[in-house]
Each structure stands twice: as C-alpha cells, then as structure tokens.
Design a protein around this motif. Structure first.
Motif, mmCIF file in Angstrom:
data_model
loop_
_atom_site.group_PDB
_atom_site.id
_atom_site.type_symbol
_atom_site.label_atom_id
_atom_site.label_comp_id
_atom_site.label_asym_id
_atom_site.label_seq_id
_atom_site.Cartn_x
_atom_site.Cartn_y
_atom_site.Cartn_z
ATOM 1 N N TRP A 150 0.848 -1.185 0.000
ATOM 2 C CA TRP A 150 0.000 0.000 0.000
ATOM 3 C C TRP A 150 0.889 1.242 0.000
ATOM 4 C CZ3 TRP A 150 -3.771 -1.283 4.615
ATOM 5 C CH2 TRP A 150 -4.803 -2.119 4.147
ATOM 6 N N TRP B 85 1.189 0.741 -4.373
ATOM 7 C CA TRP B 85 -0.091 0.950 -5.048
ATOM 8 C C TRP B 85 -0.255 2.442 -5.313
ATOM 9 C CZ3 TRP B 85 -3.899 -2.604 -6.461
ATOM 10 C CH2 TRP B 85 -5.129 -2.068 -6.879
ATOM 11 N N ASN C 27 -2.200 -0.994 -11.527
ATOM 12 C CA ASN C 27 -1.991 -1.561 -10.195
ATOM 13 C C ASN C 27 -2.348 -3.039 -10.148
ATOM 14 O OD1 ASN C 27 -1.227 0.736 -8.339
ATOM 15 N ND2 ASN C 27 -3.073 1.604 -9.244
ATOM 16 N N VAL D 281 -3.893 -5.977 -3.137
ATOM 17 C CA VAL D 281 -2.538 -6.158 -2.608
ATOM 18 C C VAL D 281 -2.488 -7.329 -1.638
ATOM 19 C CG1 VAL D 281 -0.664 -5.072 -1.288
ATOM 20 C CG2 VAL D 281 -1.985 -3.723 -2.913
#
Length: 239
Positions: A92, A120, A128, A164
């Motif tokens: 992140w 990200w 992404n 993620v």
C-alpha cells in the motif's frame, strides 16, 4: 452521484398488505438482552493475553507470526521477505510505513539489492492490478485484528488497493499490537461507532484469516485456491 429513493412508501405498503398487517411507520427499538455471550469471550484479557491467543490461532490457520518492535521492524520484514523468496513486492502507499521507519528499506535498500518494490498508486488505475498479479509478496497493515480467529481487518482506500492482500503469492500483514481485540464482536462495534461519528468508511473492508484455503471438495484442505499461498503476520509491540 447520490441516488434517490422512489415509491418507497407505496412499495412497503404493498408488502405489509400482502403480509396482512399494518405498515410500520416508527423506528424499531433495539432490544436489550439479558445475556450477551458474545461480549464475554476474552472480556478481561490483557493485550499480552490477546497476543498469546492470536499466536496460538495462527498455528491453526497456517500463518507465520513474528513479534517485533519498531526498532527491529525493518530487519524483521527483510528476513521474512527473504524467507518467502524476495520480490517483486507490492505494498500500500500508506503513511504508516514511513512512521515505522520503513522508507529506507523499501526505497533504498531493496532497489540496491535488486529487489523490485512498488507501491499501489491510484493515479495509474488498472496498472496496479497488473503489479499485484506479478508480485510475489504483498504488504499491508491491519486496522483491527481479531485474536480469537486470527483475522486481520483491512480498510481499503485510494492508495490501499484491496488486491494487494490477495493477488500476490504471499501476503505479509503488519499488525500493530494496539489493534488486537478479542473477536468479531468488537470489530463490528468499532466500525458501527465510526459510522455513527460520521467518519468516512472504506468501500471495501476485508476480513482476512491467513492464506486462502478451501476444503469444499471431499473435505480435503487445499491452500491458495482464491488468494495467497502463504501468509505472515508481523506484530509490532507498542512503544
């Protein structure tokens, strides 16, 4: 764009008529239960006791768990990443990583060692997803952690993509010790209180309990069916 409700009263009146009763026009009062067993589980447990429960549960959900502190965190993550095969790594874009002093590891040491690291980035949209698909490891942070089930609760956001935590082969989740609560009861209450205070709530809240696994077919456990094959929790002691 905010939508509008059309023909609600007519719709509800029709349902009430079909059920043979009058339309309810006042709010429903929340019942007060004499017993609330959901609040009794681990009610008086200390933070250390909750951590012990979490550690034991991780053994049941096939999840590695390491206890560290802010000073040793970078070294702990680096070691876990090495054990899981290195990069590519996707995390992140979260200010908490910088607060934990991880920027030198992410942005200097890993690139110097040839370990591909990316964050990200909401500005690049679907790119992404491709990064997450390619990544060997995804790194996120738990917002609430359930000791009883070993569950990390992740609040998504513009720079905190939900993929993620489940598209990379391995998921590493940082768990601030202060986020550990007994069980789902407390997590649901905390989220409801945020709503009542008018706080912005993530459009997606993921409850993640270790690596992906399923035993739907012949009751045989298969790991990695719908997400990461491996998962590791790093609990950060509060200093």
């Amino acid at each position: 764009m905010k939508g509008s409700i059309q023909n609600r009263d007519e719709f509800l009146s029709n349902i009430a008529g079909r059920l043979g009763r009058d339309l309810v026009t006042v709010g429903v009062e929340r019942p007060k239960w004499k017993y609330s067993p959901q609040d009794a589980v681990l009610k008086d447990a200390s933070s250390d006791e909750l951590l012990d429960v979490l550690k034991r549960q991780c053994g049941n959900i096939l999840t590695d768990i390491v206890i560290t502190n802010k000073i040793k965190l970078a070294g702990t993550i680096n070691k876990m990443v090495a054990n899981y095969g290195g990069g590519p790594i996707l995390s992140w874009k979260d200010p908490r990583f910088e607060e934990y002093g991880l920027s030198p590891l992410f942005n200097e040491r890993w690139p110097e060692e040839g370990i591909e690291f990316q964050e990200w980035d909401s500005s690049i949209g679907e790119e992404n997803i491709k990064r997450a698909e390619r990544a060997n490891i995804g790194i996120t942070i738990s917002d609430i952690t359930l000791a009883e089930s070993g569950t990390a609760v992740l609040f998504s956001g513009n720079d905190r993509g939900r993929t993620v935590s489940f598209l990379p082969t391995t998921s590493i989740i940082l768990i601030p010790k202060s986020t550990i609560v007994p069980r789902m009861t407390q997590a649901a209450r905390m989220i409801r209180e945020k709503v009542e205070r008018g706080e912005h709530i993530a459009s997606c809240i993921n409850f993640i309990t270790g690596p992906s696994n399923s035993a739907d077919i012949e009751s045989k456990l298969v790991v990695g069916v719908h997400g990461p094959v491996k998962a590791g929790y790093i609990v950060i002691e509060d200093l």
